[in-house]
Scaffold this motif. Structure first.
Motif, PDB file in Angstrom:
ATOM      1  N   LEU A  51      -0.637  13.357   4.492  1.00  0.00           N
ATOM      2  CA  LEU A  51      -1.388  12.985   3.293  1.00  0.00           C
ATOM      3  C   LEU A  51      -2.847  13.438   3.393  1.00  0.00           C
ATOM      4  O   LEU A  51      -3.366  14.075   2.485  1.00  0.00           O
ATOM      5  CB  LEU A  51      -1.320  11.471   3.095  1.00  0.00           C
TER       6      LEU A  51
ATOM      7  N   MET B 101      -4.945  16.288   1.270  1.00  0.00           N
ATOM      8  CA  MET B 101      -6.118  15.925   0.475  1.00  0.00           C
ATOM      9  C   MET B 101      -7.349  16.760   0.858  1.00  0.00           C
ATOM     10  O   MET B 101      -8.225  16.977   0.021  1.00  0.00           O
ATOM     11  CB  MET B 101      -6.416  14.443   0.635  1.00  0.00           C
TER      12      MET B 101
ATOM     13  N   TYR C  89     -10.031  16.176   2.670  1.00  0.00           N
ATOM     14  CA  TYR C  89     -11.322  15.491   2.497  1.00  0.00           C
ATOM     15  C   TYR C  89     -12.388  16.014   3.466  1.00  0.00           C
ATOM     16  O   TYR C  89     -12.089  16.315   4.622  1.00  0.00           O
ATOM     17  CB  TYR C  89     -11.145  13.989   2.755  1.00  0.00           C
TER      18      TYR C  89
ATOM     19  N   ILE D 186      -8.015   5.237   0.503  1.00  0.00           N
ATOM     20  CA  ILE D 186      -6.619   5.615   0.210  1.00  0.00           C
ATOM     21  C   ILE D 186      -5.772   4.337   0.207  1.00  0.00           C
ATOM     22  O   ILE D 186      -5.732   3.611   1.203  1.00  0.00           O
ATOM     23  CB  ILE D 186      -6.090   6.604   1.275  1.00  0.00           C
ATOM     24  N   ALA D 187      -5.103   4.099  -0.894  1.00  0.00           N
ATOM     25  CA  ALA D 187      -4.328   2.852  -1.014  1.00  0.00           C
ATOM     26  C   ALA D 187      -2.942   3.016  -0.413  1.00  0.00           C
ATOM     27  O   ALA D 187      -2.239   3.981  -0.700  1.00  0.00           O
ATOM     28  CB  ALA D 187      -4.221   2.468  -2.480  1.00  0.00           C
ATOM     29  N   ILE D 188      -2.583   2.072   0.458  1.00  0.00           N
ATOM     30  CA  ILE D 188      -1.208   2.038   0.977  1.00  0.00           C
ATOM     31  C   ILE D 188      -0.546   0.859   0.275  1.00  0.00           C
ATOM     32  O   ILE D 188      -0.748  -0.299   0.644  1.00  0.00           O
ATOM     33  CB  ILE D 188      -1.189   1.897   2.518  1.00  0.00           C
ATOM     34  N   GLU D 189       0.207   1.193  -0.740  1.00  0.00           N
ATOM     35  CA  GLU D 189       0.655   0.155  -1.676  1.00  0.00           C
ATOM     36  C   GLU D 189       1.749  -0.757  -1.142  1.00  0.00           C
ATOM     37  O   GLU D 189       1.984  -1.824  -1.676  1.00  0.00           O
ATOM     38  CB  GLU D 189       1.148   0.837  -2.961  1.00  0.00           C
ATOM     39  N   ASN D 190       2.451  -0.309  -0.113  1.00  0.00           N
ATOM     40  CA  ASN D 190       3.625  -1.081   0.313  1.00  0.00           C
ATOM     41  C   ASN D 190       3.376  -1.989   1.507  1.00  0.00           C
ATOM     42  O   ASN D 190       4.304  -2.663   1.961  1.00  0.00           O
ATOM     43  CB  ASN D 190       4.763  -0.126   0.684  1.00  0.00           C
TER      44      ASN D 190
ATOM     45  N   TYR E 299       8.072   3.310   7.594  1.00  0.00           N
ATOM     46  CA  TYR E 299       7.521   3.822   6.339  1.00  0.00           C
ATOM     47  C   TYR E 299       6.444   4.881   6.593  1.00  0.00           C
ATOM     48  O   TYR E 299       6.391   5.898   5.922  1.00  0.00           O
ATOM     49  CB  TYR E 299       6.950   2.662   5.534  1.00  0.00           C
TER      50      TYR E 299
ATOM     51  N   PRO F 293      -6.411   7.907  -4.691  1.00  0.00           N
ATOM     52  CA  PRO F 293      -5.295   8.434  -3.901  1.00  0.00           C
ATOM     53  C   PRO F 293      -4.481   7.289  -3.299  1.00  0.00           C
ATOM     54  O   PRO F 293      -5.026   6.230  -2.986  1.00  0.00           O
ATOM     55  CB  PRO F 293      -6.009   9.230  -2.806  1.00  0.00           C
ATOM     56  N   SER F 294      -3.199   7.512  -3.160  1.00  0.00           N
ATOM     57  CA  SER F 294      -2.404   6.426  -2.589  1.00  0.00           C
ATOM     58  C   SER F 294      -1.141   6.955  -1.928  1.00  0.00           C
ATOM     59  O   SER F 294      -0.667   8.037  -2.247  1.00  0.00           O
ATOM     60  CB  SER F 294      -2.012   5.439  -3.673  1.00  0.00           C
ATOM     61  N   VAL F 295      -0.650   6.144  -0.969  1.00  0.00           N
ATOM     62  CA  VAL F 295       0.634   6.451  -0.356  1.00  0.00           C
ATOM     63  C   VAL F 295       1.666   5.763  -1.223  1.00  0.00           C
ATOM     64  O   VAL F 295       1.820   4.555  -1.170  1.00  0.00           O
ATOM     65  CB  VAL F 295       0.704   5.909   1.088  1.00  0.00           C
ATOM     66  N   ARG F 296       2.299   6.532  -2.073  1.00  0.00           N
ATOM     67  CA  ARG F 296       3.266   5.923  -2.976  1.00  0.00           C
ATOM     68  C   ARG F 296       4.604   5.779  -2.291  1.00  0.00           C
ATOM     69  O   ARG F 296       4.801   6.259  -1.186  1.00  0.00           O
ATOM     70  CB  ARG F 296       3.395   6.750  -4.248  1.00  0.00           C
ATOM     71  N   LYS F 297       5.510   5.128  -3.007  1.00  0.00           N
ATOM     72  CA  LYS F 297       6.816   4.858  -2.404  1.00  0.00           C
ATOM     73  C   LYS F 297       7.601   6.145  -2.239  1.00  0.00           C
ATOM     74  O   LYS F 297       8.262   6.614  -3.147  1.00  0.00           O
ATOM     75  CB  LYS F 297       7.605   3.881  -3.265  1.00  0.00           C
TER      76      LYS F 297
END
Lengths: 201, 227
Positions: free
Chosen positions: A50, A54, A56, A67-71, A129, B2-6
């Motif tokens: 990732l 990107m 950066y 950076i969002a880690i949504e899970n 994950y 930005p994000s680590v999506r599923k």
């Protein structure tokens, strides 16, 4: 020219560009922020790809949003990044399909994983994950060790395993929730069977 | 942002979207599989007894071993650095389901090139690897050969390896009956370097094509004689 006769050049150390360590910012799904070094990120295949994609710069890292880690929640992510920082620079094990290697849990990992079962299972999930191979190996080993020397009854308590009856009931409930008519059809089928009908239709 | 999506279809790992309690049952099968892979044979066997779904899970995980030797009284199974010894002199029939499980999931890495075929009926299923010295099958106690050899067991390893029962059987023959000497023997075991070859035992190479039913019949035949 001998070494003794070589000219001595004064080097202005301040003029040499010092490569700054880059720290990426990540945010868990409960809005907790973490700063993780570039080297530590390499332990995670997912995150490494990732950040590579990107591209950066040091300024981007500071100025752009984390950076969002949504899970993954903050508590789990903290453990994951602690592990990555401690093991940064270490080689990532490769599965070559030969005889499986013996997994040993280092002292640091053992202390890190001295947590409740719920969090440990979340850690396994997060390691999978984020594709952190060695963390997944040691956390699975820890779960396996939890079962060591236990009787089947004790295992049920440790892993909160349902019995066959509970399993069946859960499956039925899930099926009914998915298709409320399924139970009616099943009852109708049973009724016809009792009446001696060969075919349902 | 930005994000680590599923990337994979999974539930959240904790947090708002997660279930109240994450436990073994919430783990996807591939992760349960990874955990079982790290379990010892005994643990796998116990987990297999908890429910049908766990049994299916445990049965789907292969078990790697370097060598397995089955004799009329016991079985030794070498995996990486550890050797498991199971003594089934008594209650033989109780071990049949375990042996069937073991042979069904086993993935052997036997390196012995000297496979000698005999005219045994079981050649259809197995290849027997005879050893230099044969001892009668009915002999109950196996002598420890000279130049004793055991792996580098620590005291903790000794707990894991079912060697005590076997040593208890041979102690009168080899070490005398003095309990004090017997205690010191256990201390010494940790320093022994290699494992004693099981004299007269056979190496059974498992053929993955074999059906569990045939295997059960074979084991009953082998062990049933001594019931």
């Amino acid at each position: 020219m001998s070494v003794e006769n070589a000219p001595v050049v004064d080097v202005d150390e301040a003029a040499i560009p010092v490569e700054k360590k880059m720290y990426y910012r990540f945010e868990s799904n409960d809005k907790k922020e973490f700063r993780v070094s570039e080297l530590a990120i390499q332990q995670s295949e997912t995150l490494n790809r990732l950040v590579e994609a990107m591209g950066y710069t040091s300024e981007d890292v500071e100025n752009k949003p984390a950076i969002a880690i949504e899970n993954i929640d903050g508590k789990t992510l903290k453990l994951v990044f602690q592990w990555c920082e401690h093991h940064k620079g270490e080689a990532i094990p490769v599965d070559d399909g030969s005889v499986p290697k013996i997994v040993e849990i280092p002292e640091f990992d053992a202390k890190l994983m001295d947590i409740d079962n719920g969090l440990l299972f979340k850690l396994i999930w997060a390691a999978d994950y984020l594709n952190i191979v060695q963390l997944l190996n040691v956390s699975c080993k820890k779960v396996a060790n939890m079962a060591q020397g236990k009787t089947p009854a004790q295992l049920r308590r440790v892993y909160l395993l349902p019995s066959d009856e509970e399993d069946e009931a859960a499956k039925r409930a899930a099926q009914e929730a998915q298709d409320p008519r399924a139970r009616e059809v099943e009852e109708e089928f049973e009724e016809r069977k009792r009446q001696g009908g060969n075919s349902f239709f | 942002m930005p994000s680590v999506r599923k990337a994979k279809k999974k539930e959240d790992v904790g947090g708002q979207g997660a279930k109240e309690e994450t436990n073994w049952n919430n783990l996807p099968n591939e992760l349960k599989h990874a955990c079982v892979k790290e379990m010892t044979i005994e643990t796998r066997w116990k987990l297999r007894q908890t429910s049908h779904s766990e049994r299916t899970l445990v049965d789907s995980v292969r078990l790697y071993a370097v060598d397995i030797r089955l004799s009329n009284n016991f079985l030794t199974l070498t995996r990486n650095a550890t050797t498991l010894m199971i003594h089934f002199k008594f209650h033989r029939s109780k071990y049949i389901p375990f042996l069937v499980y073991l042979f069904t999931v086993l993935e052997l890495k036997t390196l012995d090139p000297l496979k000698v075929k005999t005219k045994s009926l079981w050649n259809l299923i197995y290849e027997r690897l005879p050893h230099e010295e044969e001892i009668p099958k009915a002999k109950e106690v196996l002598p420890i050969p000279s130049g004793i050899i055991l792996p580098r067991f620590t005291k903790n390893d000794m707990q894991k390896i079912k060697i005590q029962r076997w040593l208890r059987d041979v102690r009168h023959q080899v070490f005398g009956s003095d309990p004090e000497n017997w205690y010191h023997l256990f201390e010494k075991i940790a320093d022994w370097q290699n494992f004693p070859p099981v004299v007269g035992a056979e190496i059974i190479v498992y053929d993955s094509e074999i059906k569990a039913k045939m295997l059960r019949t074979f084991l009953k035949d082998l062990l049933g004689k001594f019931l």
